[in-house]
Design a protein around this motif. Structure first.
Motif, short mmCIF file in Angstrom:
data_model
loop_
_atom_site.label_atom_id
_atom_site.label_comp_id
_atom_site.label_asym_id
_atom_site.label_seq_id
_atom_site.Cartn_x
_atom_site.Cartn_y
_atom_site.Cartn_z
N HIS A 1 88.16 126.72 79.48
CA HIS A 1 87.02 125.51 78.86
C HIS A 1 85.58 125.65 78.54
O HIS A 1 85.62 126.69 78.68
N TYR A 2 85.41 125.68 77.65
CA TYR A 2 83.94 126.36 76.93
C TYR A 2 82.78 125.45 76.71
O TYR A 2 83.09 124.09 77.59
N ILE B 1 82.03 122.92 72.03
CA ILE B 1 82.94 123.28 70.87
C ILE B 1 81.59 123.01 70.10
O ILE B 1 81.18 121.47 69.38
N VAL C 1 82.47 121.85 65.96
CA VAL C 1 82.99 121.30 64.60
C VAL C 1 82.37 121.58 63.30
O VAL C 1 81.10 120.53 63.01
N LEU D 1 83.11 127.63 71.47
CA LEU D 1 84.59 127.58 70.18
C LEU D 1 83.64 127.05 68.98
O LEU D 1 83.30 125.87 68.72
N ILE E 1 84.94 125.77 65.36
CA ILE E 1 86.68 125.55 64.72
C ILE E 1 85.66 124.54 63.10
O ILE E 1 85.29 123.92 63.47
N TRP F 1 88.31 113.67 68.68
CA TRP F 1 87.20 113.55 70.15
C TRP F 1 87.45 112.81 70.36
O TRP F 1 87.22 111.51 69.99
N VAL G 1 88.61 117.82 72.01
CA VAL G 1 89.09 117.74 70.94
C VAL G 1 90.35 118.12 70.49
O VAL G 1 90.91 118.51 70.98
N THR H 1 93.19 119.46 67.44
CA THR H 1 93.07 119.57 66.24
C THR H 1 94.58 119.84 65.53
O THR H 1 95.34 119.59 66.51
N TYR I 1 91.52 121.46 73.21
CA TYR I 1 90.52 122.09 74.11
C TYR I 1 89.44 120.79 74.03
O TYR I 1 89.31 119.72 74.40
N ALA J 1 85.63 121.04 76.81
CA ALA J 1 84.41 121.65 76.84
C ALA J 1 83.13 121.00 77.74
O ALA J 1 83.63 120.15 78.13
N LEU K 1 79.74 118.65 72.73
CA LEU K 1 80.04 119.12 71.26
C LEU K 1 78.65 119.08 70.31
O LEU K 1 78.39 117.82 70.73
#
Length: 376
Positions: A3-4, A7, A9, A30, A32, A175, A184, A186, A191, A193, A196
Motif C-alpha cells: 500500500h503506497y 500513486i 499516474v 508508485l 505508473i 481508478w 488503481v 492497470t 494497487y 494508496a 492519487l
C-alpha cells in the motif's frame, strides 16, 4: 500487496516532477506510465521547449515561472544534466499584438529585464530576421530553452534515487476511491494508496470520464530545417515567438549537432485528434506551409527540410491549466489541460502537487487553475 502513500499516474513532464518531489518529501510513491521512460508519444518530447518569464499569457503565471527557473538550476546540479540554455527570447508582432503587449505587461508587473526593439533594431541585432516596418519585439535576455526529454529523465532519475517505485509500459485503465484511500487498476495489477495524482496528458478525457471539463486534443507538428546560408547564424540566436497575420510560429537556435538543423513550429491550430489515434505522418503540404511563412520572416532558414515530429496539445476551453484537488474526490489531485504552454512550469508543478498531497494546500497562487471555472 504494498500500500503506497501516493500513486502518480503519468510520468511525463508533470508526473515525473510530482514523483520526484513527493518521494523527496518522504512519501512512498508508485509512479505508473503506459509507455517506456522518456517516450515520444505524448507532449514532452522534441528536444526543446521555450521558457520565458515576460509571459504574454498573463502576469498571473509569472510567480510560478520565477520559481521554475530557480528549480531548473537545482535540477541540473542534482541530476548532473544540462537542461536549461539561456539564449534570450524575442516576442515579435505588431505593437498592439497580444504577443508584444502581453509580454510587456508581465515584464513591467514583475520587473523582468527586457528591451523593446523596433523593426530596424530587430534587423540589426538579429540579421536572420526580416520584420516588416510595423513590427516590434520585446527582447528578454533571461529567456531560453529547456530540454523536455532531459528534464523528464532528470526527474525520474531523482525520484528513483529518493525511493520512488516507477512502473513503465503499464497502462492504467481504471481508478476509484474507497474507504481510506484509492484503488488503481492497470494492465498488470491493482494497487492501493492513500492518495492519487493524475497527470494523464492527452489521456485526460479517458481517465476523467464524467468529470465535466472538456479537453480538446490537437495534433501539432515540429519541423527541422537546414538553413540555406549555413547553420552558423542560428547558433548564437534567441528563441522567438512571432505573431503574424492569422498565425503564430516559434523557433529555436541551433543547439544540437549541425545535422539536427534548426527547429520551428506553428503554435495553436492543428487538427483535432484522439490520444491514441493521432496521425504521425507529416505531409508535404504541411512542410510547404511552414516553409512559406519562414521565407517571409527568416528567409535563410527554410533550406533543406530535415525531419518532422508530431506531438499533442491538450486544450481547455480557456487554454489555461487544471491544477487542483478533484472537486468531487478529496483524495485525488489533478494536473492536466496544459494547452501547449505548460512544460516550462514542470519543476514548480511538481512542488505544487507535492504540497497538495502532503499538506492539503499550497502557498503558490493556483486559484486560476481551479476546474470550477470550466464546470459552470
Amino acid at each position: 500487496m504494498t500500500h503506497y502513500d501516493v500513486i502518480v499516474v503519468g510520468l511525463g513532464g508533470m508526473g515525473s516532477a510530482a514523483a520526484y518531489r513527493l518521494a523527496q518529501r518522504g512519501q512512498r510513491v508508485l509512479g505508473i506510465d503506459q509507455f517506456a521512460p522518456v517516450h515520444n508519444r505524448g507532449s514532452s518530447h522534441g528536444g526543446s521547449r521555450i521558457t520565458r518569464q515576460a509571459y504574454l499569457e498573463g502576469p498571473e503565471y509569472v510567480p510560478l515561472l520565477l520559481r521554475a527557473h530557480e528549480l531548473w538550476d537545482g535540477l541540473e546540479r542534482d541530476s548532473g544534466r544540462r537542461l536549461f540554455t539561456r539564449c534570450g527570447g524575442l516576442m515579435v508582432g505588431t505593437a498592439d499584438s497580444r504577443t508584444v503587449t502581453g509580454s510587456a505587461a508581465s515584464a513591467r508587473a514583475f520587473g523582468i529585464p527586457h528591451e523593446l526593439l523596433d523593426a530596424p533594431g530587430i534587423r540589426r541585432r538579429f540579421p536572420t530576421m526580416t520584420p516588416s516596418g510595423g513590427e516590434v519585439a520585446l527582447y528578454e535576455p533571461g529567456a531560453g530553452l529547456v530540454s523536455p526529454e532531459g528534464t523528464v529523465a532528470a526527474h525520474l532519475q531523482l525520484a528513483a534515487r529518493c525511493g520512488a517505485e516507477l512502473h513503465h509500459e503499464e497502462k492504467v485503465f481504471t481508478w476509484s476511491t474507497m474507504a481510506g484511500g484509492v484503488r488503481v487498476g492497470t494492465s498488470h495489477s491493482y494497487y492501493t494508496a492513500d492518495r492519487l495524482v493524475l497527470c494523464p496528458g492527452a489521456w485526460a478525457a479517458e481517465l476523467l470520464r464524467g468529470f465535466g471539463v472538456a479537453f480538446t486534443i490537437r495534433r501539432q507538428v515540429q519541423y527541422w530545417f537546414a538553413p540555406s546560408g549555413g547553420i552558423a547564424p542560428f547558433r548564437e540566436h534567441p528563441v522567438y515567438i512571432w505573431e503574424g497575420d492569422g498565425y503564430t510560429f516559434y523557433g529555436f537556435p541551433a543547439h544540437n549537432a549541425p545535422a539536427d538543423g534548426v527547429k520551428v513550429a506553428f503554435h495553436g491550430g492543428g487538427r483535432t485528434c484522439t490520444a491514441d489515434g493521432i496521425d504521425r505522418t507529416v505531409s508535404g503540404d504541411e512542410v510547404h506551409e511552414i516553409a512559406a511563412v519562414l521565407k517571409r520572416h527568416l528567409p535563410t532558414l527554410p533550406g533543406a527540410f530535415l525531419r518532422a515530429a508530431t506531438c499533442m496539445y491538450t486544450d481547455t476551453a480557456d487554454e489555461s491549466f487544471v491544477l487542483a484537488p478533484h472537486p468531487a474526490e478529496e483524495r485525488v489531485v489533478l494536473a492536466c489541460g496544459f494547452s501547449g504552454h505548460g512544460f516550462k512550469f514542470a519543476p514548480v508543478i511538481g512542488e505544487i502537487l507535492a504540497d497538495l498531497v502532503v499538506d492539503g494546500a499550497t502557498a503558490y497562487p493556483i486559484a486560476q487553475f481551479d476546474p470550477a471555472r470550466l464546470l459552470a
